[in-house]
Write a protein that holds these residues in place. Structure first.
Motif, PDB file in Angstrom:
ATOM      1  N   SER A 183      80.245   8.367  70.345  1.00 48.82           N
ATOM      2  CA  SER A 183      81.586   8.651  69.824  1.00 48.82           C
ATOM      3  C   SER A 183      81.901  10.141  69.892  1.00 48.82           C
ATOM      4  N   SER A 187      85.028  11.479  72.227  1.00 50.48           N
ATOM      5  CA  SER A 187      86.143  12.217  71.615  1.00 50.48           C
ATOM      6  C   SER A 187      86.252  13.628  72.178  1.00 50.48           C
ATOM      7  N   VAL A 309      89.432  12.681  63.883  1.00 50.45           N
ATOM      8  CA  VAL A 309      89.064  11.518  63.071  1.00 50.45           C
ATOM      9  C   VAL A 309      87.636  11.085  63.382  1.00 50.45           C
ATOM     10  N   THR A 310      87.281  11.084  64.660  1.00 44.62           N
ATOM     11  CA  THR A 310      85.926  10.703  65.042  1.00 44.62           C
ATOM     12  C   THR A 310      84.895  11.670  64.479  1.00 44.62           C
ATOM     13  N   TYR A 341      93.160   3.328  65.870  1.00 48.00           N
ATOM     14  CA  TYR A 341      91.829   3.868  65.599  1.00 48.00           C
ATOM     15  C   TYR A 341      90.772   2.765  65.446  1.00 48.00           C
ATOM     16  N   SER A 350      86.788   6.452  67.753  1.00 51.00           N
ATOM     17  CA  SER A 350      86.737   6.268  66.298  1.00 51.00           C
ATOM     18  C   SER A 350      86.255   4.889  65.884  1.00 51.00           C
TER      19      SER A 350
END
Length: 800
Positions: A183, A187, A309-310, A341, A350
């Motif tokens: 992740s 990202s 967010v990740t 998301y 995410s």
């Protein structure tokens, strides 16, 4: 409600008022919900205008009242309204936040409109049993902060400064570790518009391999180091192929340049500045007070939002896995709009960390609350990990059908699909169906009036005003070295020759990058040592590295290690030979005359033995002690978590105690009813209703394992009145009235006993009633080792 609300002492969230499932009639009593139920997570679903933002803000407000810290991800800008709380409810408090356009549409002056709004808020709160004091209490219980990653409007967050290695517990879990790496890589690549497939993308595989290489060794990785490792990776192969065969040097350079452009871009400068993304510091103040952290990301692009967010979810997972397990709610993660998301089909960066949180956070007492307009926005596998559903007005028939079967099936036959479908289609704003694994059947309720003023989306200008004072409190980073702060201690400089010293005195040289035509060196007495703190009973075995330096001026003053300052660089990085063209400051004669520095090694060892302590904290009555180097604030946060768990257990015991008393009342009611002659059908019907009212009433419902609702207290009173009607219709009025008088008295006593028990319970688990004391572990003489003292020459700019 007045004074301190009883439900706040029991970990209950005041969500609103229950509505009758058939008629929609509103109860006069509040709907209360155990906060620990949120450890099985929750979803809020409703179209625009359904009131889901108000419900979300209400949940965060209640978390604040229960001293539970929250992280709020705010993609739309609505959750900043949590800072618009005005305990005095004066018009001048509302005036700066009133939209003049709204006032104009209502043909009112802004001042008059502010007055009207203030009055409406005061009356609205009062109609829901709330007052100014509850708002004041809300403001005092939590520090609320709006963070703006990639912007200085609010409190900036340092995100691109580096990629911290996960905790050892995480690194040992291969699946979790791989998920975090994937992740993070995905990202990061999204920032440079590269769709990195974990199995197909060379870029993704390379960055993942680099992260794994360093993280497995427990090493953090800065953005600069990552870019450097892309150009020159710390391994020669990827899989079975040589590195250059898999991903040649020129292509790696292009990827490194793309990432370097992020760092070089002025628009990304704020991504490396501000407060670190440290979850413990975000959730708690240094003194252990819970915080409410709102991450406003409405100003970011889609790829930037996904990246942040990740990163935030990954940091939360890392923090979570370092916590002790808990059955109580200790922290809340709220996301105001989950669309994009956590989709059911695609796999954005995410998704994996969010899925991991939904699966594992419960065991650590962390609740996840997700809000969305459409039930199809959520991954179907994640849905099975959500125990509480708040369903408001839905936009389409298709959306309604998605939830009809689940709600109907959970009602145990009370609600058929047609009834549920009708309720959803006729539902009004601020009305929600509560379907929970912790309740025996779904509930319909209206949300309460929130204490925060809901002005609509908070703009970056609004955030700047709200956070101006907060940003002013962030301490500035200390800069400069001790050598630069020597004041007026100008010393005589020798002409190009170092002092003549005994060979027994070790000398080191620290040459800084100072722009100067001449090299001027000033003397320090530097010392390093290891100090061991050992305690077998507490399973403590810690080794502390101590490094300090003491400035040597020309005075022959005795060496005092208590005046030394921290050495900011290791001695092993210093040179053993000085520059040929260096100019040396004069040494005090007490150093020049020595044959070695053993005397100062002895004084330094004595100083460490007398002064070095491993300071710890404890609460004797709880048999709770801090961990080595754990800050007092973090220890206080753990004390609060421990007390919350103990209080939850005490509430369960209180529940059992009052359930016994409730059953005794039920048996007496049953016997009283059996003695009444059953002659009329309508009387029989009323008798059945009465038994039902008592069966679910009083304390049993308030502390029931499946449902907590003060509504049933009202039903109990209605049940007593029904008994009176039954008795009169049967003609045996005197006997029934005597029995009822006795039952009413017992009911009143039961309520009084409950109130006393609640007060005692709240006081016994209040943090302020537990004294935190300090104690220390001392080193033994033999626990001071690897001791080294030397003469350190440090290069400084020549003084004029």
């Amino acid at each position: 409600m007045s004074g301190q609300y009883a439900f706040e002492k029991l970990g209950l969230l005041y969500l609103g008022r229950e509505l009758d499932l058939q008629t929609g009639e509103e109860s006069a009593q509040p709907l209360l919900y155990k906060n620990k139920n949120l450890t099985t997570h929750a979803a809020i679903i409703g179209m625009t205008g359904s009131g889901k933002t108000g419900l979300g803000i209400g949940i965060i407000e209640e978390a604040i009242m229960d001293n539970i810290p929250s992280i709020v991800i705010d993609p739309k800008g609505d959750m900043g309204n949590l800072l618009l709380t005005f305990p005095d409810l004066k018009a001048e408090d509302f005036a700066p936040w009133i939209d003049p356009a709204d006032a104009a549409r209502k043909e009112m002056e802004p001042a008059a409109y502010a007055e009207k709004t203030a009055r409406a808020w005061q009356e609205g709160l009062a109609s829901w049993g709330q007052d100014k004091e509850r708002i004041r209490e809300l403001c005092s219980r939590s520090e609320r902060t709006i963070y703006t990653p990639g912007s200085s409007s609010g409190v900036p967050v340092s995100v691109l400064a580096g990629f911290d290695a996960p905790a050892e517990e995480l690194a040992a879990d291969t699946d979790t570790m791989n998920g975090l790496v994937n992740s993070t890589a995905t990202s990061l690549l999204a920032l440079v518009d590269i769709e990195g497939d974990p199995l197909q993308s060379r870029e993704h595989i390379l960055i993942s391999s680099i992260l794994l290489h360093y993280w497995r060794k427990g090493e953090d990785l800065s953005m600069e180091a990552l870019i450097g490792a892309i150009v020159n990776p710390p391994f020669a192969k990827i899989g079975v192929f040589p590195l250059d065969t898999f991903y040649n040097q020129s292509d790696r350079m292009r990827l490194a340049m793309a990432l370097n452009n992020i760092l070089a871009s002025p628009t990304f400068a704020s991504w490396t500045e501000g407060e670190p993304l440290d979850i413990q510091r975000i959730l708690y103040t240094p003194d252990g007070k819970p915080r409410t952290a709102i991450f406003s990301i409405a100003h970011l692009s889609e790829s930037e939002r996904m990246f942040f967010v990740t990163m935030l979810l990954n940091r939360l997972i890392g923090w979570m896995r370092r916590q002790q397990g808990s059955s109580s709610l200790k922290a809340l993660l709220y996301m105001d709009e989950i669309f994009g998301y956590f989709p059911p089909i695609a796999n954005p960066p995410s998704k994996k960390p969010m899925m991991l949180l939904l699966k594992q956070a419960r065991a650590f007492g962390i609740g996840i609350v997700l809000s969305t307009q459409n039930p199809v926005d959520l991954d179907y596998k994640g849905l099975s990990n959500i125990g509480t559903w708040f369903v408001g007005r839905l936009q389409t028939r298709q959306d309604q059908e998605k939830v009809v079967e689940g709600i109907s099936g959970a009602s145990d036959g009370v609600l058929d699909t047609g009834t549920v479908r009708g309720m959803l289609s006729s539902m009004q704003g601020r009305q929600f169906l509560l379907n929970s694994a912790h309740l025996d059947r779904p509930l319909l309720f209206a949300t309460r009036w929130v204490m925060s003023y809901l002005k609509g989306p908070i703009s970056t200008g609004d955030i700047k005003k709200l956070m101006a004072q907060r940003k002013g409190t962030i301490p500035a980073e200390a800069t400069g070295s001790g050598a630069e702060d020597l004041g007026n201690k100008r010393r005589r400089v020798l002409d190009g020759r170092p002092p003549v010293l005994s060979n027994g005195i070790e000398q080191r040289y620290y040459l800084q990058n100072v722009a100067t035509d001449e090299v001027v060196l000033e003397p320090w007495l530097a010392a390093e040592a290891n100090v061991r703190f050992y305690n077998s009973v507490r399973n403590i075995d810690e080794v502390k590295e101590v490094a300090c330096r003491l400035y040597l001026d020309e005075d022959d003053a005795p060496v005092r290690w208590d005046q030394a300052e921290e050495l900011e660089y290791p001695l092993e990085d210093c040179l053993h030979k000085g520059p040929e063209d260096g100019r040396y400051s004069a040494l005090p004669s007490c150093i020049v005359s020595l044959k070695s520095l053993k005397v100062h090694e002895k004084t330094f060892s004595d100083f460490l033995y007398q002064q070095e302590r491993l300071e710890l904290f404890r609460v004797r009555s709880l048999k709770l002690e801090s961990k080595p180097y754990e800050p007092l604030g973090d220890f206080k946060a753990r004390i609060a978590d421990s007390l919350r768990e103990k209080k939850d257990l005490a509430v369960e015991k209180l529940q059992d105690k009052f359930e016994v008393k409730q059953k005794r009342l039920e048996k007496r009611i049953d016997r009283a009813m059996e003695r009444l002659e059953k002659e009329k059908v309508d009387v029989q019907s009323k008798t059945s209703d009465t038994i039902l009212s008592f069966g679910v009433a009083v304390v049993g419902a308030l502390f029931g394992r499946k449902k907590i609702s003060a509504t049933n207290m009202g039903r109990a009173a209605q049940g007593i009145r029904n008994v009176g009607k039954v008795a009169k219709e049967k003609g045996d009025v005197k006997r029934a009235e005597d029995n009822l008088a006795e039952l009413e008295l017992e009911l009143e006593e039961l309520g009084n006993d409950l109130e006393c028990e609640i007060d005692k319970l709240a006081a016994s688990f209040a943090l302020e009633n537990y004294e935190v004391e300090t104690f220390a572990i001392k080193p033994r003489r033999a626990d001071i080792f690897n001791l080294q003292v030397c003469l350190l020459w440090e290069m400084v700019a020549p003084r004029t």
